[in-house]
Design a protein around this motif. Structure first.
Motif, PDB file in Angstrom:
ATOM      1  N   TRP A 324       6.937   0.331   8.118  1.00  0.00           N
ATOM      2  CA  TRP A 324       7.549   0.941   6.936  1.00  0.00           C
ATOM      3  C   TRP A 324       6.604   1.901   6.226  1.00  0.00           C
ATOM      4  CZ3 TRP A 324       5.084  -0.235   2.414  1.00  0.00           C
ATOM      5  CH2 TRP A 324       4.226  -1.338   2.447  1.00  0.00           C
ATOM      6  N   GLY A 325       5.298   1.754   6.420  1.00  0.00           N
ATOM      7  CA  GLY A 325       4.346   2.697   5.807  1.00  0.00           C
ATOM      8  C   GLY A 325       4.582   4.117   6.297  1.00  0.00           C
ATOM      9  N   ARG A 326       4.925   4.247   7.589  1.00  0.00           N
ATOM     10  CA  ARG A 326       5.189   5.581   8.140  1.00  0.00           C
ATOM     11  C   ARG A 326       6.510   6.145   7.615  1.00  0.00           C
ATOM     12  NH1 ARG A 326       3.271   4.900  14.499  1.00  0.00           N
ATOM     13  NH2 ARG A 326       1.250   3.983  13.989  1.00  0.00           N
ATOM     14  N   LEU A 328       7.857   5.402   4.701  1.00  0.00           N
ATOM     15  CA  LEU A 328       7.575   5.713   3.306  1.00  0.00           C
ATOM     16  C   LEU A 328       6.811   7.051   3.196  1.00  0.00           C
ATOM     17  CD1 LEU A 328       6.502   2.860   1.013  1.00  0.00           C
ATOM     18  CD2 LEU A 328       4.861   4.691   1.278  1.00  0.00           C
ATOM     19  N   ALA A 329       5.822   7.235   4.056  1.00  0.00           N
ATOM     20  CA  ALA A 329       5.052   8.482   4.026  1.00  0.00           C
ATOM     21  C   ALA A 329       5.935   9.677   4.393  1.00  0.00           C
ATOM     22  CB  ALA A 329       3.850   8.391   4.958  1.00  0.00           C
ATOM     23  N   ALA A 330       6.852   9.485   5.346  1.00  0.00           N
ATOM     24  CA  ALA A 330       7.750  10.582   5.737  1.00  0.00           C
ATOM     25  C   ALA A 330       8.691  10.941   4.587  1.00  0.00           C
ATOM     26  CB  ALA A 330       8.547  10.202   6.987  1.00  0.00           C
ATOM     27  N   ILE A 331       9.243   9.935   3.919  1.00  0.00           N
ATOM     28  CA  ILE A 331      10.119  10.201   2.775  1.00  0.00           C
ATOM     29  C   ILE A 331       9.338  10.954   1.701  1.00  0.00           C
ATOM     30  CG2 ILE A 331      11.465   9.122   0.912  1.00  0.00           C
ATOM     31  CD1 ILE A 331      11.784   6.678   2.905  1.00  0.00           C
ATOM     32  N   GLY A 332       8.110  10.532   1.481  1.00  0.00           N
ATOM     33  CA  GLY A 332       7.279  11.110   0.428  1.00  0.00           C
ATOM     34  C   GLY A 332       6.906  12.560   0.641  1.00  0.00           C
ATOM     35  N   ARG A 333       6.932  13.012   1.903  1.00  0.00           N
ATOM     36  CA  ARG A 333       6.561  14.407   2.152  1.00  0.00           C
ATOM     37  C   ARG A 333       7.770  15.276   2.459  1.00  0.00           C
ATOM     38  NH1 ARG A 333       6.420  15.729   7.686  1.00  0.00           N
ATOM     39  NH2 ARG A 333       6.437  13.887   8.995  1.00  0.00           N
ATOM     40  N   VAL A 344      13.252   3.894  -4.530  1.00  0.00           N
ATOM     41  CA  VAL A 344      13.614   4.041  -3.115  1.00  0.00           C
ATOM     42  C   VAL A 344      13.610   2.691  -2.405  1.00  0.00           C
ATOM     43  CG1 VAL A 344      12.901   5.076  -0.919  1.00  0.00           C
ATOM     44  CG2 VAL A 344      12.671   6.378  -3.046  1.00  0.00           C
ATOM     45  N   GLY A 357       8.126   0.872  -4.138  1.00  0.00           N
ATOM     46  CA  GLY A 357       6.853   1.416  -3.687  1.00  0.00           C
ATOM     47  C   GLY A 357       6.027   0.491  -2.813  1.00  0.00           C
ATOM     48  N   SER A 358       6.589  -0.667  -2.439  1.00  0.00           N
ATOM     49  CA  SER A 358       5.810  -1.543  -1.570  1.00  0.00           C
ATOM     50  C   SER A 358       6.739  -2.406  -0.703  1.00  0.00           C
ATOM     51  CB  SER A 358       4.850  -2.418  -2.377  1.00  0.00           C
ATOM     52  OG  SER A 358       5.570  -3.303  -3.199  1.00  0.00           O
TER      53      SER A 358
ATOM     54  N   ASN B  54       2.060  14.048  -1.089  1.00  0.00           N
ATOM     55  CA  ASN B  54       3.071  13.038  -0.768  1.00  0.00           C
ATOM     56  C   ASN B  54       3.532  12.330  -2.038  1.00  0.00           C
ATOM     57  OD1 ASN B  54       4.429  10.633   0.289  1.00  0.00           O
ATOM     58  ND2 ASN B  54       3.577  11.270   2.260  1.00  0.00           N
ATOM     59  N   ALA B  55       4.868  12.229  -2.214  1.00  0.00           N
ATOM     60  CA  ALA B  55       5.402  11.593  -3.423  1.00  0.00           C
ATOM     61  C   ALA B  55       4.987  10.124  -3.496  1.00  0.00           C
ATOM     62  CB  ALA B  55       6.922  11.705  -3.460  1.00  0.00           C
ATOM     63  N   PHE B  56       4.860   9.492  -2.303  1.00  0.00           N
ATOM     64  CA  PHE B  56       4.384   8.113  -2.285  1.00  0.00           C
ATOM     65  C   PHE B  56       2.860   8.132  -2.270  1.00  0.00           C
ATOM     66  CE2 PHE B  56       8.648   7.176  -0.725  1.00  0.00           C
ATOM     67  CZ  PHE B  56       8.923   5.982  -1.363  1.00  0.00           C
ATOM     68  N   GLY B  88       1.308   1.718  -0.950  1.00  0.00           N
ATOM     69  CA  GLY B  88       2.501   0.905  -0.758  1.00  0.00           C
ATOM     70  C   GLY B  88       2.263  -0.476  -1.335  1.00  0.00           C
TER      71      GLY B  88
END
Lengths: 410, 410
Positions: A324-326, A328-333, A344, A357-358, B54-56, B88
């Motif tokens: 899920w870290g990846r 989350l990072a994709a959504i964030g960019r 989210v 956020g976690s 990155n937003a996250f 996260g």
């Protein structure tokens, strides 16, 4: 390779009144391989097409676009060759594409601009006209309403299986049929492929309505799949309506017939498009990315495609790793303005993975890792900032993806 | 791992007056590994920083940004831990980052907001504060002007080698030095990495000038490298100026000192950034993508990054395959308005590969395939429609890329 019936490998492709189909082995690049396909339409057939957005579009795309305009959207023949894309071939390539149309037109008593050429195959090599032209008489003599699945085989290059399908629909008390074939997703084995789809119906439809319905269906299907984010120089989707099914010509996409065809078309395009992803190169997973709760559809698509194109997400999917870290990072960019990351939520299938956020407190990695071994997965992202949503479909990145693409020309 | 001198593995990192450095094994995630690093600045040191878009963004990024503002851009300590990204991790992660600053500040007699935290390592797990806090006394007692390369080792996670460098520059009759260390490109081994760079100089520079020079240098270096197009939640680049080198404080980036530092900074940032790409995960090639003749820099960058991010181009580079069809297709989908494809030329190193929409007549595939076995390559695209240009640097996609990213958490 000798699929001559209209049902094989679980596929059904119904005949369409007003259309005959043929596929032969012309030996354009390889022997013993169906590589030349024709779809012939009765007089009065209308058509609309959507072509690649790539600035480097192939010679047949240039000529098909030109001929479609010149025949007032009433083409009589689609001439499709595989084995050579006739792309990156400059002015001689355009001349060769025109010449193939002229030869076919002469044999059938048509005008050259009533013939639309399509090509897929190796890029940057001259189209061998001689074998193509000498196979035309055999090709045309074999035209039959029954050869749809043979044609679906004929347009394959490195696809591992044919894609074809039909839908029946009714309007104004009449029954109609819609049949389509497709090949190759994204830039699957890019020097030997292209996304091509040909759909025909016997309903009577004005060209402007076909155009409207086709664009909408393509937007919700072929434009929402991705294998690797690349776009072929030869992509084309064509929809033809013979009108052989009788009834008044549909001039309004919102009429009963317009809506009935539109629904059938969207369903069939989605089925074919998803079939292309499932047959994506090196694909071991079929993944739906479903983004909900966005401010508008555009931002949902931005998030969905950022996830679907991320090599890190795709390799994690290959591994069946709920990383899920990846995600989350994709959504964030993805470039969303003022995204409240605490709002989210990320789910895989029905399991909540991350929120605020976690990692979600309810998240059980071993449980999720277990169902991620399945071949079909759904990643759901809830943005929590509106009512819009969008779905795209993609595959994973595997060793085979690298192997196929690194070794292809070697 | 015991690089305590200022020269090792061919790297030179000169001491910077006003800065002491330390790295210890705190056992935050793994034993026997440098994982806690400090850079301590003399009073009066000014700083500027650029953080992930990155937003996250991770907890330490949020806290570092906040502290930098609260100390009026005059931080006294950078506290960097590796092994845990503290990303996260929600509100508890922010509390942990603040707490680490408070503990360090108490030991050194500073205010908590004079301490900036940076983290890299696994995403989504709570930062283990206990080992970090108990290692602080040892960390601070070992502070020395000489420990730059030890610090370069200390900020590594899955990097295979340290990145460090120095530049000397002169202005207004005085000599100054600039020293920097960096780690991890893009989202290299993403759960265990991040791009971090710390640069310091003894020149006296106002914070606004540092900010200006840093942004310009980062734009031309760290923002122009890509391994896989992903962006970490923890990326940060910080530039500090101690002023220990004496002279009048520089208030103007266009002054003699501003220009001299700017040049040294751009050169060092580029060297470090290229070092990150060379150490990219699974990278077997170092590739410069040089786009020339664009209408403006933006479109040159669009073309360069479309090429650098294309999995098809990257797998071809891995194979040493001069697959110009993939380059051409990538240029064609970069979104340039009214691109005249006939005016585009593609070269690899000095060999003309494609022009006028097709293969160049002078092109000799065996010759080009031979030099593509080299580890360093340059792809040149001439757009032929203006005077702008832009360069980016990337690596190829190998089996190892998939292996590292698919197996990383398994």
């Amino acid at each position: 390779m000798s699929a001559t019936s209209s049902e094989s490998e679980g596929l059904v492709a119904l005949p369409v009144p007003g259309v005959t189909v043929s596929a032969v082995e012309a030996g354009i690049r390889y022997a013993d391989r169906l590589d030349l396909v024709a779809l012939k339409f009765d007089q009065g057939t209308t058509a609309a097409a959507v072509f690649t957005r790539n600035a480097f579009c192939a010679a047949p795309v240039i000529v098909a676009r030109e001929h479609l305009a010149a025949c007032d959207s009433m083409p009589r023949l689609l001439l499709i060759n595989t084995g050579n894309a006739n792309a990156g071939t400059g002015a001689p390539g355009i001349a060769a594409a025109r010449r193939s149309c002229e030869e076919a037109a002469t044999l059938l008593g048509l005008s050259a601009h009533e013939v639309l050429p399509f090509s897929t195959g190796v890029i940057g090599e001259d189209l061998p006209l001689a074998p193509l032209v000498s196979a035309l008489p055999t090709l045309f003599s074999a035209l039959s309403p029954e050869h749809w699945l043979r044609a679906a085989h004929g347009i394959m290059t490195t696809d591992t299986r044919p894609k074809a399908g039909s839908r029946r629909f009714a309007a104004n008390g009449r029954d109609y049929v819609l049949t389509g074939i497709a090949k190759g997703a994204g830039m699957l084995r890019p020097d030997m492929a292209t996304m091509l789809a040909f759909l025909t119906t016997d309903a009577p439809i004005a060209p402007s309505v076909l155009d409207h319905l086709l664009r909408r269906a393509v937007e919700m299907s072929f434009h929402r799949i991705t294998v690797d984010g690349d776009t072929s120089t030869n992509d084309a989707v064509l929809l033809a309506a013979t009108g052989a099914g009788d009834g008044e010509v549909c001039e309004d996409p919102e009429s009963e017939l317009g809506r009935a065809l539109g629904e059938a078309l969207e369903a069939l395009c989605l089925e074919l498009a998803q079939g292309l992803v499932r047959d994506g190169e090196g694909a071991s997973k079929f993944v739906e990315v479903d983004v909900r709760g966005g401010a508008d559809e555009r931002e949902c698509l931005d998030v969905a495609f950022t996830i679907a194109h991320s090599p890190l997400v795709k390799t994690a999917l290959f591994a069946g790793d709920p990383n899920w870290g990846r995600l989350l990072a994709a959504i964030g960019r993805a470039g969303l303005r003022d995204l409240d990351v605490n709002g989210v939520r990320i789910l895989i299938n029905d399991a909540l993975i991350a929120e605020k956020g976690s990692r979600a407190t309810s998240y059980d990695e071993s449980e999720v890792a277990a169902f991620m071994q399945q071949s079909d997965l759904r990643v759901i992202v809830e943005l929590g900032r509106g009512q819009a949503d969008a779905r795209v479909w993609t595959s994973d990145f595997s060793y085979d993806y690298v192997k196929i693409n690194a070794e292809y020309r070697s």
